[in-house]
Design a protein around this motif. Structure first.
Motif, PDB file in Angstrom:
ATOM      1  N   GLN A  50       0.864  -1.190   0.150  1.00 29.20           N
ATOM      2  CA  GLN A  50       0.010   0.147  -0.052  1.00 29.20           C
ATOM      3  C   GLN A  50       0.775   1.172  -0.048  1.00 29.20           C
ATOM      4  N   CYS A  90     -10.400   0.194   4.048  1.00 29.28           N
ATOM      5  CA  CYS A  90      -9.342  -0.272   3.333  1.00 29.28           C
ATOM      6  C   CYS A  90      -8.476   1.111   3.318  1.00 29.28           C
ATOM      7  N   LEU A  91      -7.451   1.428   3.718  1.00 28.50           N
ATOM      8  CA  LEU A  91      -6.835   2.776   3.590  1.00 28.50           C
ATOM      9  C   LEU A  91      -6.665   3.169   2.078  1.00 28.50           C
ATOM     10  N   HIS A 132      -6.613  -9.548   5.655  1.00 31.95           N
ATOM     11  CA  HIS A 132      -6.901  -8.398   4.645  1.00 31.95           C
ATOM     12  C   HIS A 132      -5.473  -8.063   4.181  1.00 31.95           C
ATOM     13  N   HIS A 136      -3.301  -8.013   0.537  1.00 34.30           N
ATOM     14  CA  HIS A 136      -2.542  -6.849  -0.167  1.00 34.30           C
ATOM     15  C   HIS A 136      -1.212  -7.211  -0.730  1.00 34.30           C
TER      16      HIS A 136
HETATM   17 ZN   LIG Z   1      -6.577  -2.515   2.837  1.00 31.13          ZN
END
Ligand SMILES: [Zn+2]
Ligand SMILES: O=C(O)C[C@@H](Cc1ccccc1)C(=O)SCC(=O)c1ccccc1
Length: 169
Positions: A50, A90-91, A132, A136
């Motif tokens: 991310q 989710c960021l 989660h 990613h």
């Molecule tokens: Zn996420």
């Protein structure tokens, strides 16, 4: 440092991360920056993918007073039991929440920040978060569990949001 979080539909979020082999200073600084970035968001987890770091690791802290920081490096989920549905955020999808079904108890094997192997058998929110974050680093996103119709609606909404943001810059 606070790192920039990639936002869907950024294609870099689909990158498959590589295993960590070097536990030196660069990794240690990246881990510290990821905790700083996660707490500032705020979030309860953050995967290296991310923040455009394509190594297999993520950080989690599901405590409400930042007292339980966890680092998972080269994680493997070796057991999954049961099913539970949870509303996830989710960021990389600001403002988007969606119900996702995942295993409600898992056994995960990983290395800690010094390269020491550990194993964790856990459930509930921590188990959901580990799954989660593990997605990613495999280039998988929580919207992949939704219908194409819902996924497209979310993409259109976020693209509009991003266009607006760039107009105000
Ligand atoms: Zn996420
Ligand atoms: O995008 C991420 O990986 C972070 C994400 C992790 C996650 C949340 C909920 C279910 C599964 C995984 C988030 O932290 S979104 C923000 C959030 O859920 C939250 C933020 C502040 C306090 C409590 C939760």
């Amino acid at each position: 440092a606070i790192l920039e979080i990639l936002e869907f539909p950024d294609p870099r979020l689909r990158t498959k991360a590589k295993p960590v082999t070097d536990f030196g200073d660069e990794l240690q600084q990246q881990i510290d920056s990821m905790f700083e970035t996660m707490y500032a968001a705020p979030g309860i987890g953050l995967a290296a993918t991310q923040v455009n770091i394509h190594k297999q690791f993520f950080v989690i802290d599901v405590s409400d007073d930042k007292s339980e920081p966890l680092v998972f490096i080269n994680p493997q989920i070796v057991e999954k039991r049961g099913v539970e549905e949870m509303e996830e955020g989710c960021l990389s999808f600001p403002g988007v929440y969606a119900k996702v079904q995942r295993a409600n108890e898992i056994v995960v094997k990983a290395l800690d920040r010094h390269g020491k192997p550990f194993e964790m058998d856990t459930g509930e929110l921590l188990a959901v978060c580990i799954q989660h974050e593990n997605d990613h680093i495999e280039g998988k996103l929580f919207v992949d569990y939704l219908s194409p119709l819902k996924r497209n609606r979310i993409r259109k909404m976020l693209e509009k949001q991003q266009n607006n943001n760039s107009k105000h810059l």
